[in-house]
Design an enzyme around this catalytic site. Structure first.
Site, PDB file in Angstrom:
ATOM      1  CD  GLU A   1      -3.040  -1.142   2.092  1.00 31.66           C
ATOM      2  OE1 GLU A   1      -4.175  -1.243   1.627  1.00 31.66           O
ATOM      3  OE2 GLU A   1      -2.827  -0.991   3.296  1.00 31.66           O
TER       4      GLU A   1
ATOM      5  CB  CYS B   1       0.613   5.637  11.907  1.00 30.65           C
ATOM      6  SG  CYS B   1       0.713   7.362  11.565  1.00 30.65           S
TER       7      CYS B   1
END
Ligand code: SF4
Length: 358
Positions: A89, A323
């Protein structure tokens, strides 16, 4: 594939040094091989012109956008398919930033991170790292590349350094806008200062207590936090860029008075910026973020005590692009390839700070 493999292929097709530079410059900047004032037939040898379409098709196949997930803040998570069918990703960030992945999975196994849950599947080649930048540049400008996606860059150092070198030269990205992010590894402090392109450095700290840190980052190299900061400080002074310390803020774990005192002890007066990033929810993990008022009070308190602190929100949390939320996943909410362009052109930019993973 590594960038060095591309260079060898070009040489085998008859490319000289200037031809090689031209092809790599145009590729890494997502420009057509016909771009520029000089026509290829006036410049490139015949054998290279004949072989180039095949090579370009291969480079295009290194990474393809499988689906795009735009977030409300103007960022977008891209699920990128690699040639062997595995996926990584990338995250398009506000203000022309891009977060790239350097490994499929990760071996560090930080307890609050989704990427590390399945361990390391494979390294991402240097050409595959640059290919993520090329894909993003086909959508919009990329002026900053952070190596904060899936993986620990220090565990794939040769490929990451090769990608940094290309992006910081022919790729046209300012060196301080290339951000190498690591949990801390002695090899990083040897390699980064020696390279022709010296990136900025982000160090994932998360705790100032060595034992607590080892529990949070179970397979990170055992470097005492004080030594890690000393190593970081030396690199910051040598490059002129402050170190960004990353601190995933976990309720009841590293938001304690003892940790705040530890941060003041380690970071006050250092050439450093502390990024406090409230934990992003990951299904099945038992962590939480402190209440917003508490997180703000902690950041203000540190700032008052001499630690330059920013409380940041990861970009793209509503599409799991924050994150610790990245992983190689099949996803039901995919967009068709034809919709990708429209979907990820950010309709709005916010002043949100960039994606700041662990
Ligand atoms: S936070 Fe970074 S280093 Fe830790 S497991 Fe996740 S990807 Fe790996």
């Amino acid at each position: 594939m590594r960038i060095d493999d591309i260079r060898q292929r070009l040489r085998a097709l008859g490319a000289g040094p200037s031809h090689e530079q031209r092809v790599l410059r145009l590729w890494s900047q997502a420009l057509s091989q016909d771009a520029g004032k000089r026509r290829p037939e006036d410049f490139l040898p015949r054998s290279l012109r004949d072989g180039l379409p095949g090579l370009v098709a291969e480079l295009d196949g290194l990474a393809r956008v499988q689906s795009a997930h735009p977030a409300a803040d103007g960022s977008a998570r891209l699920l990128v398919a690699l040639a062997d069918g595995l996926g990584v990703e990338s995250v398009l960030l506000p203000r022309d930033g891009l977060c790239v992945s350097t490994q499929v999975g990760c071996a560090v196994g930080c307890v609050f991170c989704m990427t590390g849950r399945d361990g390391l599947l494979r390294q991402v080649g240097s050409a595959e790292i640059v290919a993520q930048v090329v894909l993003a540049r086909r959508q919009r400008a990329v002026k900053k590349v952070v190596f904060m996606g899936m993986g620990e860059p220090a565990h794939n150092l040769d490929n990451v350094m090769e990608a940094i070198e290309l992006l910081g030269t022919l790729g046209g990205v300012a060196h301080k806008n290339l951000v190498f992010s690591t949990v801390g590894d002695r090899r990083v402090f040897e390699r980064l200062p020696a390279g022709p392109v010296k990136p900025a450095l982000a160090l994932s700290l998360h705790s100032t207590d060595a034992e607590a840190r080892a529990r949070l980052l179970p397979r990170a190299p055992r470097i005492d936090p004080a030594e890690l900061v000393a190593l970081g400080e030396a690199y910051a002074r040598a490059t002129g860029y402050p170190i960004q310390y990353q601190w995933t803020l976990l309720d009841g774990i590293n938001d304690t008075p003892a940790e705040m005192d530890g941060l003041v002890r380690l970071l006050a007066g250092k050439y450093a910026l502390l990024n406090m990033i409230p934990y992003n929810r990951v299904d099945g993990l038992p962590f939480a973020r402190p209440a917003p008022e508490r997180a703000e009070a902690l950041a203000r308190g540190l700032h008052r005590r001499g630690v330059l602190t920013k409380l940041r929100q990861s970009a793209g949390q509503d599409v799991d692009a924050g994150c610790g939320q990245l992983r190689s996943r099949p996803d039901a909410r995919t967009l068709s390839a034809s919709n990708v362009d429209r979907a990820i052109t950010p309709p709005l930019r916010t002043h949100l700070e960039g994606h700041q993973p662990a």
